[in-house]
Design a protein around this motif. Structure first.
Motif, PDB file in Angstrom:
ATOM      1  N   VAL A 125       0.839  -1.209   0.000  1.00  0.00           N
ATOM      2  CA  VAL A 125       0.000   0.000   0.000  1.00  0.00           C
ATOM      3  C   VAL A 125       0.861   1.241   0.000  1.00  0.00           C
ATOM      4  O   VAL A 125       0.600   2.222  -0.732  1.00  0.00           O
ATOM      5  CB  VAL A 125      -0.949  -0.023   1.211  1.00  0.00           C
ATOM      6  N   GLN A 126       1.912   1.180   0.815  1.00  0.00           N
ATOM      7  CA  GLN A 126       2.794   2.341   0.891  1.00  0.00           C
ATOM      8  C   GLN A 126       3.511   2.564  -0.448  1.00  0.00           C
ATOM      9  O   GLN A 126       3.679   3.717  -0.890  1.00  0.00           O
ATOM     10  CB  GLN A 126       3.809   2.124   2.022  1.00  0.00           C
ATOM     11  N   LEU A 186      -0.443   5.454 -15.954  1.00  0.00           N
ATOM     12  CA  LEU A 186      -1.593   5.347 -15.048  1.00  0.00           C
ATOM     13  C   LEU A 186      -2.106   3.918 -15.004  1.00  0.00           C
ATOM     14  O   LEU A 186      -2.589   3.440 -13.968  1.00  0.00           O
ATOM     15  CB  LEU A 186      -2.710   6.307 -15.520  1.00  0.00           C
ATOM     16  N   GLN A 187      -1.931   3.218 -16.181  1.00  0.00           N
ATOM     17  CA  GLN A 187      -2.351   1.819 -16.211  1.00  0.00           C
ATOM     18  C   GLN A 187      -1.480   0.984 -15.258  1.00  0.00           C
ATOM     19  O   GLN A 187      -1.977   0.088 -14.572  1.00  0.00           O
ATOM     20  CB  GLN A 187      -2.236   1.281 -17.646  1.00  0.00           C
ATOM     21  N   GLU A 188      -0.194   1.281 -15.152  1.00  0.00           N
ATOM     22  CA  GLU A 188       0.693   0.544 -14.224  1.00  0.00           C
ATOM     23  C   GLU A 188       0.258   0.767 -12.775  1.00  0.00           C
ATOM     24  O   GLU A 188       0.219  -0.169 -11.975  1.00  0.00           O
ATOM     25  CB  GLU A 188       2.123   1.005 -14.425  1.00  0.00           C
ATOM     26  N   GLN A 189      -0.050   2.012 -12.454  1.00  0.00           N
ATOM     27  CA  GLN A 189      -0.483   2.301 -11.093  1.00  0.00           C
ATOM     28  C   GLN A 189      -1.820   1.637 -10.810  1.00  0.00           C
ATOM     29  O   GLN A 189      -2.065   1.123  -9.698  1.00  0.00           O
ATOM     30  CB  GLN A 189      -0.603   3.824 -10.889  1.00  0.00           C
ATOM     31  N   SER A 190      -2.664   1.588 -11.822  1.00  0.00           N
ATOM     32  CA  SER A 190      -3.972   0.949 -11.633  1.00  0.00           C
ATOM     33  C   SER A 190      -3.807  -0.546 -11.414  1.00  0.00           C
ATOM     34  O   SER A 190      -4.536  -1.156 -10.628  1.00  0.00           O
ATOM     35  CB  SER A 190      -4.866   1.241 -12.869  1.00  0.00           C
ATOM     36  N   LYS A 216      -4.146  -5.215  -7.825  1.00  0.00           N
ATOM     37  CA  LYS A 216      -3.450  -6.320  -7.159  1.00  0.00           C
ATOM     38  C   LYS A 216      -3.693  -6.270  -5.657  1.00  0.00           C
ATOM     39  O   LYS A 216      -3.893  -7.302  -5.002  1.00  0.00           O
ATOM     40  CB  LYS A 216      -1.955  -6.229  -7.474  1.00  0.00           C
ATOM     41  N   LEU A 217      -3.683  -5.058  -5.118  1.00  0.00           N
ATOM     42  CA  LEU A 217      -3.974  -4.921  -3.685  1.00  0.00           C
ATOM     43  C   LEU A 217      -5.392  -5.373  -3.368  1.00  0.00           C
ATOM     44  O   LEU A 217      -5.647  -5.981  -2.328  1.00  0.00           O
ATOM     45  CB  LEU A 217      -3.767  -3.466  -3.249  1.00  0.00           C
ATOM     46  N   ARG A 244      -7.077  -7.638  -5.032  1.00  0.00           N
ATOM     47  CA  ARG A 244      -7.167  -9.091  -5.165  1.00  0.00           C
ATOM     48  C   ARG A 244      -6.503  -9.840  -3.991  1.00  0.00           C
ATOM     49  O   ARG A 244      -6.912 -10.926  -3.627  1.00  0.00           O
ATOM     50  CB  ARG A 244      -6.493  -9.521  -6.479  1.00  0.00           C
ATOM     51  N   GLU A 245      -5.482  -9.292  -3.415  1.00  0.00           N
ATOM     52  CA  GLU A 245      -4.786  -9.996  -2.328  1.00  0.00           C
ATOM     53  C   GLU A 245      -5.658 -10.145  -1.092  1.00  0.00           C
ATOM     54  O   GLU A 245      -5.493 -11.086  -0.331  1.00  0.00           O
ATOM     55  CB  GLU A 245      -3.498  -9.247  -1.968  1.00  0.00           C
ATOM     56  N   ASP A 246      -6.524  -9.314  -0.821  1.00  0.00           N
ATOM     57  CA  ASP A 246      -7.450  -9.422   0.313  1.00  0.00           C
ATOM     58  C   ASP A 246      -6.693  -9.644   1.636  1.00  0.00           C
ATOM     59  O   ASP A 246      -7.015 -10.501   2.443  1.00  0.00           O
ATOM     60  CB  ASP A 246      -8.450 -10.558   0.079  1.00  0.00           C
ATOM     61  N   ALA A 247      -5.606  -8.883   1.847  1.00  0.00           N
ATOM     62  CA  ALA A 247      -4.835  -8.986   3.085  1.00  0.00           C
ATOM     63  C   ALA A 247      -4.989  -7.735   3.931  1.00  0.00           C
ATOM     64  O   ALA A 247      -4.150  -7.409   4.754  1.00  0.00           O
ATOM     65  CB  ALA A 247      -3.363  -9.227   2.763  1.00  0.00           C
ATOM     66  N   HIS A 248      -6.065  -7.028   3.662  1.00  0.00           N
ATOM     67  CA  HIS A 248      -6.279  -5.758   4.366  1.00  0.00           C
ATOM     68  C   HIS A 248      -6.809  -6.024   5.777  1.00  0.00           C
ATOM     69  O   HIS A 248      -7.371  -7.085   6.070  1.00  0.00           O
ATOM     70  CB  HIS A 248      -7.289  -4.899   3.572  1.00  0.00           C
ATOM     71  N   LEU A 249      -6.639  -5.048   6.647  1.00  0.00           N
ATOM     72  CA  LEU A 249      -7.138  -5.125   8.011  1.00  0.00           C
ATOM     73  C   LEU A 249      -8.418  -4.299   8.186  1.00  0.00           C
ATOM     74  O   LEU A 249      -9.308  -4.699   8.932  1.00  0.00           O
ATOM     75  CB  LEU A 249      -6.059  -4.640   8.998  1.00  0.00           C
TER      76      LEU A 249
END
Length: 485
Positions: free
Chosen positions: A58-59, A83-87, A92-93, A95-100
């Motif tokens: 995320v950072q 912008l496509q790379e940043q998107s 990816k973030l 899809r990972e579903d590792a958020h709190l």
């Protein structure tokens, strides 16, 4: 009876097995708690590592957006490709579903939408959309950081609680085991130690096995059996000692009677020796009288006087025969010599004399253990017995010590009987040993005379002296080997 011991062993082993299983179960519980704690902490570490990695992503995505935003302020349009790379990073973030934080996916979707809109507009529109996206990313990163700190606090709190639980459980197990060992094992064993130390003082008290741990019951049963056996043996030893003491007293009494008889015989022998000496002295003048009477008979012619002289001559001959008989009876045949150990002879003599001497008088000996003699043993024993009894009579009524000392002097042995009594009188020291000569009120004067006769028969010498400050000493010098057969 044959099946009783295995059955008893099975009964006693069952509680031990149960306690062993319980202890193993408790240890297994503690081990399970520790393993569970380790496993959960490892899982938590993996989770935290995933959260940290997600925060880094995320950072990193936020930094990429900030860099694109900075470029827009420099007049550089990011372009659709950048912008496509940043998107792609944002998706990816998602899809990972590792958020709190539960709002993170929605916010990431807002960022992704802003990036798509920024790619199709002007530079100013792109700057505005990127600025909104950076703000949302900062919000996401802040929310994730807050949630991560909260999760870390929960993990730390849970881990501390689990550690306290494991420590408390282990402490309870150890304290319980210590109390059990101290009350049921160590305390009875300590009592057993005191009982064993009391055995040295002949305290044969069995221990009560009620309330004992079954593990210790066989040990204390064996101790009680040993105590009973020791008590029986001690009682048997006491009874044997009493019977042996009675036998020793009886034998000693018989020996004392024999010694008194021997003493009377020695006195009679001394009197016989005196009679023999008197007979020897009378026989010579009696022979002269007999010869004179015979000559006078030959000179007298009167029948009456001759008859009287014949009667006198017959009586004189009868007196001569009596004197000769006394001389024959006074002669003694020497006792045979034998090989013996002087220290052993004196030890036996003092052991038997102990019953004739008062208890306050000490009997001691100082004789080399390897001093061998070849002498008439009975005569030497009688010599020492008379000297010890004389010394004891000199000490009667007073405590004292009688010592028998011996030492080798070339081919002779020097024997000394020493006491710390009043000593010999000046008269005895001046005139020597005389028959019927004594310094005591009730003395017979035969003891030292008999000793002197025995010493002379063995070819030795006797000497009397006094000790300083008080005491008497009788010194006897004898050959180590007697010339008698």
């Amino acid at each position: 009876m044959v099946l009783a011991k295995p059955a008893l062993k099975t009964v006693l082993d069952r509680p031990a097995q149960l306690r062993g299983l319980a202890m193993l179960a408790l240890l297994g519980l503690v081990l399970a708690i520790l393993v569970g704690m380790i496993w959960r902490n490892l899982s938590r570490l993996d989770t935290i590592q995933a959260y940290v990695s997600y925060s880094h992503l995320v950072q990193d995505a936020g930094l990429g957006l900030q860099q694109v935003l900075v470029d827009t302020f420099s007049g550089i349009h990011p372009g659709p490709r950048r912008l496509q790379e940043q998107s792609e990073k944002i998706r990816k973030l998602i899809r990972e579903d590792a958020h709190l934080d539960q709002d993170t996916p929605a916010r990431l979707g807002v960022v992704d939408s802003a990036l798509r809109e920024a790619g199709g507009g002007s530079l100013a529109d792109a700057r505005s959309q990127l600025s909104d996206a950076v703000k949302v990313m900062h919000l996401i990163l802040s929310a994730e950081t807050d949630q991560r700190e909260r999760v870390l606090e929960e993990i730390s709190r849970d881990t501390l609680a689990e550690l306290e639980l494991a420590t408390g459980t282990l402490t309870v197990i150890l304290v319980t085991a210590w109390i059990f060992l101290r009350r049921r094992i160590l305390a009875p064993l300590n009592d057993l130690r005191h009982l064993l130390s009391n055995l040295a003082q002949e305290d044969f008290v069995p221990m009560d096995t009620k309330g004992l741990d079954p593990l210790l019951v066989p040990v204390f049963d064996s101790y009680n059996l040993m105590v009973r056996n020791l008590g029986e043996l001690e009682e048997a030893k006491r009874m044997y000692a009493l019977s042996l003491e009675a036998e020793v007293r009886s034998a000693t009494q018989a020996l004392l009677e024999q010694q008194r008889s021997l003493a009377r015989a020695e006195r009679l022998a001394a009197i016989g020796e005196l009679a023999a000496a008197v007979a020897h002295e009378l026989r010579n003048p009696l022979a002269g009288i007999q010869m004179s009477c015979q000559n006078l008979r030959n000179e007298i012619r009167d029948p009456d006087q001759a008859e009287r002289l014949d009667l006198i001559g017959a009586e004189l001959k009868r007196m001569a025969r009596l004197l000769n008989n006394l001389l024959e009876q006074g002669r003694q045949s020497p006792l045979p010599a034998c090989e013996f150990n002087l220290a052993e002879l004196v030890r036996e003599l003092l052991a038997l004399t102990r019953y004739q001497v008062p208890a306050e008088i000490m009997l001691e000996q100082d004789i080399p253990a390897d001093l061998e003699c070849y002498l008439p043993e009975s005569n030497l024993r009688q010599i020492l017995l008379n000297l010890v009894l004389n010394a004891a009579q000199a000490l009667v009524g007073n405590p004292g010590t009688i010592r028998l000392v011996a030492q080798r002097e070339e081919d002779k042995v020097l024997l000394e009987v020493i006491d710390d009594g009043p000593g010999f009188s000046p008269e005895i020291l001046a005139k020597g040993i005389r028959l019927f000569g004594t310094g005591r009120v009730r003395g017979t004067g035969l003891g030292l005379a008999i000793v002197q006769r025995f010493v002379r028969e063995l070819g030795g010498q006797i000497r009397l002296s006094n000790q300083t400050p008080h005491g008497a000493c009788v010194s006897i010098t004898l050959p180590l080997r007697s010339s008698q057969p």
